[in-house]
Write a protein that holds these residues in place. Structure first.
Motif, mmCIF file in Angstrom:
data_model
loop_
_atom_site.group_PDB
_atom_site.id
_atom_site.type_symbol
_atom_site.label_atom_id
_atom_site.label_comp_id
_atom_site.label_asym_id
_atom_site.label_seq_id
_atom_site.Cartn_x
_atom_site.Cartn_y
_atom_site.Cartn_z
ATOM 1 N N ASP A 112 11.951 -31.416 -9.980
ATOM 2 C CA ASP A 112 12.256 -32.614 -10.746
ATOM 3 C C ASP A 112 11.206 -33.431 -11.059
ATOM 4 O OD1 ASP A 112 14.955 -31.788 -10.080
ATOM 5 O OD2 ASP A 112 15.153 -33.178 -8.429
ATOM 6 N N HIS A 113 9.999 -33.561 -10.650
ATOM 7 C CA HIS A 113 9.200 -34.425 -11.137
ATOM 8 C C HIS A 113 7.590 -33.984 -11.432
ATOM 9 C CE1 HIS A 113 11.375 -37.566 -9.503
ATOM 10 N NE2 HIS A 113 11.560 -36.894 -8.295
ATOM 11 N N ILE A 114 7.606 -32.415 -11.300
ATOM 12 C CA ILE A 114 6.354 -31.797 -11.652
ATOM 13 C C ILE A 114 6.406 -30.652 -12.798
ATOM 14 C CG2 ILE A 114 4.326 -30.548 -10.778
ATOM 15 C CD1 ILE A 114 4.915 -31.702 -8.283
ATOM 16 N N GLY A 115 5.699 -30.611 -13.668
ATOM 17 C CA GLY A 115 5.745 -29.586 -14.729
ATOM 18 C C GLY A 115 4.552 -28.684 -14.447
ATOM 19 N N LEU A 183 7.633 -29.509 -19.986
ATOM 20 C CA LEU A 183 7.864 -30.768 -20.382
ATOM 21 C C LEU A 183 9.414 -31.176 -20.432
ATOM 22 C CD1 LEU A 183 5.390 -31.538 -23.252
ATOM 23 C CD2 LEU A 183 5.223 -32.331 -20.862
ATOM 24 N N ALA A 184 10.343 -29.998 -20.475
ATOM 25 C CA ALA A 184 11.622 -30.484 -20.936
ATOM 26 C C ALA A 184 12.366 -31.189 -19.831
ATOM 27 C CB ALA A 184 12.344 -28.956 -20.947
ATOM 28 N N SER A 185 11.957 -31.305 -18.526
ATOM 29 C CA SER A 185 12.723 -31.792 -17.521
ATOM 30 C C SER A 185 11.942 -33.425 -17.309
ATOM 31 C CB SER A 185 12.600 -31.212 -16.361
ATOM 32 O OG SER A 185 11.270 -31.019 -15.581
ATOM 33 N N LYS A 186 11.200 -33.514 -18.313
ATOM 34 C CA LYS A 186 10.714 -35.232 -18.265
ATOM 35 C C LYS A 186 10.000 -35.495 -17.066
ATOM 36 C CE LYS A 186 13.947 -37.654 -21.199
ATOM 37 N NZ LYS A 186 14.885 -38.713 -21.224
ATOM 38 N N PRO A 187 8.783 -34.479 -16.630
ATOM 39 C CA PRO A 187 8.166 -34.554 -15.310
ATOM 40 C C PRO A 187 7.281 -36.008 -15.459
ATOM 41 C CG PRO A 187 7.274 -33.047 -16.854
ATOM 42 C CD PRO A 187 8.535 -33.209 -17.468
ATOM 43 N N ASP A 188 7.186 -36.300 -14.023
ATOM 44 C CA ASP A 188 6.002 -37.279 -13.988
ATOM 45 C C ASP A 188 4.648 -37.021 -14.377
ATOM 46 O OD1 ASP A 188 8.030 -39.075 -13.062
ATOM 47 O OD2 ASP A 188 7.947 -38.388 -10.954
ATOM 48 N N ILE A 189 4.411 -35.621 -13.974
ATOM 49 C CA ILE A 189 3.231 -35.149 -14.360
ATOM 50 C C ILE A 189 3.191 -33.850 -14.631
ATOM 51 C CG2 ILE A 189 2.660 -34.470 -11.778
ATOM 52 C CD1 ILE A 189 -0.224 -35.469 -12.443
ATOM 53 N N VAL A 190 2.256 -33.174 -15.384
ATOM 54 C CA VAL A 190 1.997 -31.819 -15.684
ATOM 55 C C VAL A 190 0.626 -31.351 -15.345
ATOM 56 C CG1 VAL A 190 1.882 -30.142 -17.440
ATOM 57 C CG2 VAL A 190 3.582 -31.831 -17.609
ATOM 58 N N PHE A 191 0.974 -30.232 -14.481
ATOM 59 C CA PHE A 191 -0.418 -29.555 -13.760
ATOM 60 C C PHE A 191 -0.661 -28.031 -15.027
ATOM 61 C CE2 PHE A 191 0.574 -31.943 -10.152
ATOM 62 C CZ PHE A 191 -0.539 -32.689 -9.994
ATOM 63 N N ALA A 192 -1.940 -28.056 -15.429
ATOM 64 C CA ALA A 192 -1.982 -26.921 -16.219
ATOM 65 C C ALA A 192 -3.270 -26.059 -15.445
ATOM 66 C CB ALA A 192 -2.447 -27.126 -17.530
ATOM 67 N N ASP A 193 -3.049 -24.953 -15.384
ATOM 68 C CA ASP A 193 -4.264 -24.126 -14.735
ATOM 69 C C ASP A 193 -4.885 -23.116 -15.567
ATOM 70 O OD1 ASP A 193 -6.272 -23.101 -12.898
ATOM 71 O OD2 ASP A 193 -4.746 -22.341 -11.503
#
Length: 272
Positions: A112-115, A183-193
């Motif tokens: 629910d909160h992280i992408g 991004l579709a779920s409006k996360p609080d933050i996106v982590f990209a590895d």
């Protein structure tokens, strides 16, 4: 290298993106680590992956995490995102402390909160691009916000490809699907590895421009692990790790300033 004050043009996508001089910050923390430690093994096999790390990732900021192999950059991201447990210290997403959460609570928090955007695109081959984008929400039994979804799809330049399966898309297009899914779920933050690790330079530039634009246009918070100074130059800030510790940070980076900073660390390592 593309400077962030320039206009990025991609004839393949028909996108015109103006990079701002700075991100728009809300003053709140999207994620924070406080005195974070991560130790693997015991005795002679004991490895300290993170050593008393404290760092804040403000809302509306694009942060790159860099460091030599084994410096702890991916471990930090995994601990911050709830993909790995910490040995001691505190890790929060928004106002939620991850330490002590049960597996079900962690799963719900991540959903629910992280992408997440990974080097391997992690798309299901039997689903269309649109189905891959909405899959996490479908699993959670939530309907997508159509206006937001349309905006994300338009931002990432996939409007004409939503009915295509991954095998019908280029590597860059598949990674754009992965970005849209994050991004579709409006996360609080996106982590990209290492999100551009499997892409050619053109496709990589498109993905980095999208991430940059998602911060500017959509107010997203992005934390990206990378080894590439050019990729890091798209960020507002670069945090440098060495031997599990934060050793420096750089604001408004360019590829040249990032490379120069990394060379200094290499020189110190050879003389120590």
């Amino acid at each position: 290298m593309i400077d962030r004050s320039q206009i990025f043009r991609s004839s393949a996508r028909g996108v015109h993106v103006t990079f701002p001089a700075t991100a728009v910050h809300t003053g709140r923390a999207a994620a924070r680590a406080t005195s974070l430690n991560k130790v693997y093994g015991e005795g002679e096999t004991r490895v300290v992956a993170l050593d008393n790390v404290s760092v804040t990732f403000p809302q509306g900021e694009f942060t790159a995490i860099m460091g030599p192999s084994g410096s702890g950059k991916s471990t930090l991201m995994h601990c911050m995102a709830g993909l790995d447990t910490v040995t001691s210290g505190s890790s929060t997403i928004g106002d939620t402390e991850l330490v002590g959460l049960k597996d079900k609570q962690l799963t719900q928090l991540r959903r629910d909160h992280i992408g997440f955007i990974f080097q391997a695109f992690n798309l299901l081959p039997t689903l269309t691009a649109l189905e891959n984008i909405t899959l996490p929400m479908d699993i959670a039994g939530r309907k997508a916000d159509k206006a937001w979804l349309d905006r994300v799809v338009d931002t990432v330049g996939l409007s004409g490809r939503l009915s295509h399966r991954p095998s019908q898309l280029s590597g860059g297009q598949q990674q754009r699907v992965a970005c849209a899914r994050a991004l579709a779920s409006k996360p609080d933050i996106v982590f990209a590895d290492e999100p551009t690790g499997n892409l050619d330079s053109r496709s990589g530039a498109e993905i980095l421009s999208f991430l940059r634009n998602s911060v500017r246009e959509l107010g997203q918070t992005v934390v990206m692990v990378t080894h590439d100074p050019v990729a890091a130059s798209y960020a507002d800030r670069v945090v440098f790790l060495a031997d599990g510790r934060i050793v420096d940070e750089l604001h408004q980076p360019t590829a040249d300033t990032v490379l120069d900073r990394m060379r200094r660390f290499d020189a110190k390592g050879r003389t120590s």
